[in-house]
Scaffold this motif. Structure first.
Motif, PDB file in Angstrom:
ATOM      1  N   VAL A 210       3.858   0.724 -18.470  1.00  0.00           N
ATOM      2  CA  VAL A 210       4.786   1.599 -17.621  1.00  0.00           C
ATOM      3  C   VAL A 210       4.226   1.332 -16.233  1.00  0.00           C
ATOM      4  N   TYR A 211       5.424   1.072 -15.378  1.00  0.00           N
ATOM      5  CA  TYR A 211       5.052   0.929 -14.028  1.00  0.00           C
ATOM      6  C   TYR A 211       6.074   1.995 -13.177  1.00  0.00           C
ATOM      7  N   ASN A 212       5.192   2.416 -12.194  1.00  0.00           N
ATOM      8  CA  ASN A 212       6.121   3.115 -11.077  1.00  0.00           C
ATOM      9  C   ASN A 212       6.774   2.203  -9.910  1.00  0.00           C
ATOM     10  N   VAL A 213       7.977   2.420  -9.863  1.00  0.00           N
ATOM     11  CA  VAL A 213       8.661   1.725  -9.001  1.00  0.00           C
ATOM     12  C   VAL A 213       9.274   2.448  -7.770  1.00  0.00           C
ATOM     13  N   SER A 214       8.903   1.820  -6.456  1.00  0.00           N
ATOM     14  CA  SER A 214       9.475   2.244  -5.248  1.00  0.00           C
ATOM     15  C   SER A 214       8.902   1.324  -4.202  1.00  0.00           C
ATOM     16  N   ASP A 215       9.454   1.509  -2.906  1.00  0.00           N
ATOM     17  CA  ASP A 215       9.173   0.757  -2.141  1.00  0.00           C
ATOM     18  C   ASP A 215       7.940   1.141  -1.352  1.00  0.00           C
ATOM     19  N   GLY A 216       7.147   2.167  -1.916  1.00  0.00           N
ATOM     20  CA  GLY A 216       5.724   2.501  -1.489  1.00  0.00           C
ATOM     21  C   GLY A 216       5.733   3.204  -0.209  1.00  0.00           C
ATOM     22  N   ARG A 267       0.168  -0.496  -8.981  1.00  0.00           N
ATOM     23  CA  ARG A 267      -0.012  -1.363 -10.634  1.00  0.00           C
ATOM     24  C   ARG A 267       1.305  -2.338 -10.367  1.00  0.00           C
ATOM     25  N   MET A 268       2.397  -1.792  -9.855  1.00  0.00           N
ATOM     26  CA  MET A 268       3.519  -2.670  -9.661  1.00  0.00           C
ATOM     27  C   MET A 268       3.386  -3.898  -8.851  1.00  0.00           C
ATOM     28  N   THR A 269       2.745  -3.321  -7.666  1.00  0.00           N
ATOM     29  CA  THR A 269       2.513  -4.692  -6.552  1.00  0.00           C
ATOM     30  C   THR A 269       1.454  -5.755  -7.189  1.00  0.00           C
ATOM     31  N   ARG A 270       0.251  -5.279  -8.015  1.00  0.00           N
ATOM     32  CA  ARG A 270      -0.580  -6.020  -8.355  1.00  0.00           C
ATOM     33  C   ARG A 270      -0.171  -6.772  -9.445  1.00  0.00           C
ATOM     34  N   GLU A 271       0.538  -6.260 -10.428  1.00  0.00           N
ATOM     35  CA  GLU A 271       0.835  -6.896 -11.714  1.00  0.00           C
ATOM     36  C   GLU A 271       2.316  -7.677 -11.676  1.00  0.00           C
ATOM     37  N   LEU A 272       3.439  -7.112 -11.004  1.00  0.00           N
ATOM     38  CA  LEU A 272       4.583  -7.720 -11.346  1.00  0.00           C
ATOM     39  C   LEU A 272       4.801  -8.291 -10.064  1.00  0.00           C
ATOM     40  N   GLN A 273       4.179  -8.224  -8.991  1.00  0.00           N
ATOM     41  CA  GLN A 273       4.347  -8.786  -7.531  1.00  0.00           C
ATOM     42  C   GLN A 273       5.738  -9.238  -7.170  1.00  0.00           C
TER      43      GLN A 273
END
Length: 291
Positions: A210-216, A267-273
């Motif tokens: 699972v990944y949260n998705v947004s512009d942060g 997590r999105m930023t680190r793993e999906l980049q």
């Protein structure tokens, strides 16, 4: 080596994902319920396979063989689960399953978090029927993936904005917003960047779960409406109290006011980049004006 991906739910976001896959040299297929849809897909360079998620018998002829299955189609608008997802997964031939399934869910599965920062470790607590259907779909996909040894990636997505996806008509109509000091936090992602995240989820070998998705950069919902109005030169909508909003706004509008959260996208930023083209609302809205 050219590989084949299948996109189920090839609408706005699906078409954006398709462009990324085609640019990467992949063969892209989309599921089509009608000849008209097949023709639209063909015009985008997408091959069509016939199928209707609401008619499981139409899926009996699927041959599989795709490296990635993007499931971007929403659940039905009623019920407690997602029979569309179930029908698709159970129709796939056992010996020719995809390597990975990328599924778009909703950040609404967390329910109301009182404005807290929320990571993927937060226990889901969906409050609306729409979110409960997404949570049920997540669980179904997770169980199916474990049973078959297939990697499942679940993207918990908030509000999507972009050209043609802005509340301009609501603002022009003068529909009120809640006073900023009472307004819930909301999160968002530009449509192009959501497609980039989907593509990254498929491409990164280690992407799973699972990944949260947004512009942060969450802001209040009222701030979002104000900034859209300002960017497009429209009068800001009138502000009312939350108590009054509960009397005058529709249940659908109220459902978005009863939940407040700020998504942790570490997590999105680190793993999906992912390559976010619009890392904040200012840059994303500027692109909408120029689109």
């Amino acid at each position: 080596m050219t590989r084949t991906v299948l996109i189920v739910g090839c609408g706005d976001i699906g078409s954006r994902v398709a462009r990324l896959e085609l640019a990467a040299g992949q063969r892209v297929l989309g599921m089509a319920r009608s000849p008209e849809t097949a023709a639209r897909l063909a015009a985008q360079g997408i091959g069509a396979i016939a199928g209707d998620l609401d008619k499981p018998d139409s899926l009996a002829g699927l041959k599989g063989g795709w490296i990635t299955l993007y499931h971007l189609a929403p659940p039905p608008t009623s019920g407690t689960g997602d029979p569309r997802l179930a029908a698709l997964l159970e129709s796939l031939p056992e010996g020719s399953l995809p390597k990975k399934v990328v599924y778009i869910s909703t950040s609404g599965v967390y329910g109301d978090c009182g404005g807290d920062w929320v990571s993927e470790n937060r226990a889901p607590n969906p409050r609306t029927e729409r979110s409960r259907r997404r949570w049920a779909a997540e669980q179904y996909l997770g169980t199916w993936g474990l049973r078959h040894g297939i990697t499942a990636v679940i993207l918990r997505v908030p509000g999507i904005y972009g050209p043609g996806r802005l509340p301009l008509e609501r603002i022009r109509a003068g529909v009120p917003v809640v006073r900023e000091e009472e307004s819930p936090y909301s999160n968002r992602i530009h449509a192009d960047d959501l497609a980039n995240v989907c593509f990254a989820a498929a491409e990164r070998p280690a992407a799973e779960g699972v990944y949260n998705v947004s512009d942060g950069h969450p802001t209040t919902m009222t701030d979002y409406f104000y900034r859209v109005a300002d960017r497009f030169g429209l009068p800001r909508p009138p502000a009312i109290s939350l108590e009054e909003a509960r009397r005058v706004l529709t249940p659908a509008m109220l459902s978005f006011l009863e939940e407040s959260k700020r998504l942790d996208t570490g997590r999105m930023t680190r793993e999906l980049q992912p390559k976010l083209l619009y890392p904040d609302l200012e840059s994303g809205l500027a692109a909408c004006v120029n689109a």
